[in-house]
Scaffold this motif. Sequence first.
Motif, PDB file in Angstrom:
ATOM      1  N   THR A   1       0.877  -1.169   0.000  1.00  0.00           N
ATOM      2  CA  THR A   1       0.000   0.000   0.000  1.00  0.00           C
ATOM      3  C   THR A   1       0.910   1.214   0.000  1.00  0.00           C
ATOM      4  OG1 THR A   1      -1.717  -1.202   1.202  1.00  0.00           O
ATOM      5  CG2 THR A   1      -1.844   1.205   1.207  1.00  0.00           C
ATOM      6  N   CYS A   2       0.868   1.971  -1.087  1.00  0.00           N
ATOM      7  CA  CYS A   2       1.852   3.032  -1.324  1.00  0.00           C
ATOM      8  C   CYS A   2       1.481   4.324  -0.598  1.00  0.00           C
ATOM      9  CB  CYS A   2       1.984   3.290  -2.821  1.00  0.00           C
ATOM     10  SG  CYS A   2       2.629   1.866  -3.747  1.00  0.00           S
ATOM     11  N   GLY A   3       2.501   5.057  -0.205  1.00  0.00           N
ATOM     12  CA  GLY A   3       2.293   6.341   0.446  1.00  0.00           C
ATOM     13  C   GLY A   3       1.636   7.349  -0.484  1.00  0.00           C
ATOM     14  N   ALA A   4       0.902   8.293   0.080  1.00  0.00           N
ATOM     15  CA  ALA A   4       0.092   9.230  -0.695  1.00  0.00           C
ATOM     16  C   ALA A   4       0.848  10.507  -1.038  1.00  0.00           C
ATOM     17  CB  ALA A   4      -1.179   9.590   0.075  1.00  0.00           C
ATOM     18  N   VAL A   5       0.681  10.965  -2.271  1.00  0.00           N
ATOM     19  CA  VAL A   5       1.199  12.272  -2.675  1.00  0.00           C
ATOM     20  C   VAL A   5       0.617  13.363  -1.784  1.00  0.00           C
ATOM     21  CG1 VAL A   5       1.138  13.999  -4.526  1.00  0.00           C
ATOM     22  CG2 VAL A   5       1.682  11.606  -5.065  1.00  0.00           C
ATOM     23  N   SER A   6      -0.670  13.228  -1.449  1.00  0.00           N
ATOM     24  CA  SER A   6      -1.346  14.253  -0.631  1.00  0.00           C
ATOM     25  C   SER A   6      -1.134  14.060   0.861  1.00  0.00           C
ATOM     26  CB  SER A   6      -2.848  14.247  -0.928  1.00  0.00           C
ATOM     27  OG  SER A   6      -3.423  12.995  -0.573  1.00  0.00           O
TER      28      SER A   6
END
Length: 525
Positions: A354-359
């Motif tokens: 589960t990838c980290g969010a740009v926002s």
Amino acid sequence: MERKIVAIIFGSILLFQASYCYSNDTMNGIVFEDSNRNLRMDPGEKGIPDILVSNQIDVVATDENGQYRLPVPGEEFIIFVVKSPHYSLPLNQNNLPQFYYIHQPQGSPKLKYAGIEPTGALPEMVHFPLYPSRKTNRFKTIVFSDPQPGSHEQIHFIRDDVIAKLNGADAEFGITLGDITSDNLSFYNRYNEIVAQIGIPFYNVPGNHDMNYDVKDDQYSLETYKKHFGPPYYAFEYGMISFIVLDSVTWYGKTDDREGYYIGKLGDKQLQWIENYLNHVPAENLVVFLMHIPIHCTLETGDSVRITDREKLFDLVKKRNHLLALAGHMHIIDQVHLDREVGWKSDVPFPHITCGAVSGSWWSGPKDERGIPCAMAHDGAPNGYHIFHFTGNRFTQKFKAANEDDSYQMRITSPQGVISKQEIHQKKIIVNAFNADPTSIVEYQMDNAQPRRMTNTAMIDPFIIDYHEKNKELMPDWVEPATATHIWIAPQPEFLSVGVHKLTIQVLNQYGREYIQSAIFEIGE
């Protein structure tokens, strides 16, 4: 009755040949090598054999002349080509791949945000141009998750915090794992224009905030997304990697009895397409599933944070030895190997990231000197994105924190500052190693003593608790500190005395990369 022949060109169609008679139950065309890149099949340009083409259910390979024939699956459908490792796709002015033809005779229903214009009668043939390119078994890709701008100001943040630093990136392509916007689908054009400045093709995945909420069910829930990006599920291939984009969000619209809601679900039609596509994928290829809602969520439960029909997906890939799943949605970084507890019955590793969010925390928090929010994610990781490196059928990846250099991979939460000698042994050594998985080795060295191993512990980072308390008026009230799976802890050593001490943390992550960071703290009387 007659239909016309068309070629795909920048999300629309270009008429270029005479009309032919047709059969109502088949769709035909040619995938051709567009040597001069004019998007027309000119004399001397040849069809390409063994290119996969799909109608969203069936998947067929072109014959020796580049011709394909597919059943017409219904009144509305999308026909698309699967990018081959030896060819590249045409791009539109915003570097979005153009590989599909949408057939929707009546267009989309009336919606708040515009969908598909009526396409009229089905053409006799649809041709797909591909450009010759060199196959490479080593390449890099940029992976965004949840950029999710809810205002034009937040699009400024994306531009200045992330995109400006990626201009001219040497990646082969980029991917956004959904929530491209935050409900306001009119932002797509501006967002796409900004991301295009990176200068590479960008593939996209639909998220729950990319839906048309003003529909009664899932059938027309992605009409605006389709208008801008094409089919909600599809595949493309680079080297020995088969990327499969999934639509993992199913919408149940508002009725007189309830509000609208969504769940994580693929559905039988998409699962059938996945099975049909996988029948063409070599066993030695790495299959990478790209989705918004994850297959499984480690730290939360409920049908909105996991794919409810995941066991049907597992059945399709249980005999494969090379798998990877990438998801977004959660605004945290979480890395696991799927196991029997979640329904994965094979002993073959199935890594799920589960990838980290740009926002980050939805563009909230105190603003820095640039006027951009800190946007610290609620697991204590900074906002940012991932960079994946593929070699053959293997991968490595790293997390890139926005507005930080590549070496920023951890935070030493404790100890910090000045601590009294009475309190020091009550405070554990705590490290948040943002992108390390539970198999990573994390050690600490206090002053000149021998390094000691730390223990991976799922917990809420005390830093993020303090951060939220200090900045709660700058954050939405529904954003709360979250448990992180990338925390390591250790007790303080017994020998500490009053004075200045140096703590050094070494992380040897799951890919063999080493990161080192130090902190200076004091023990007072």
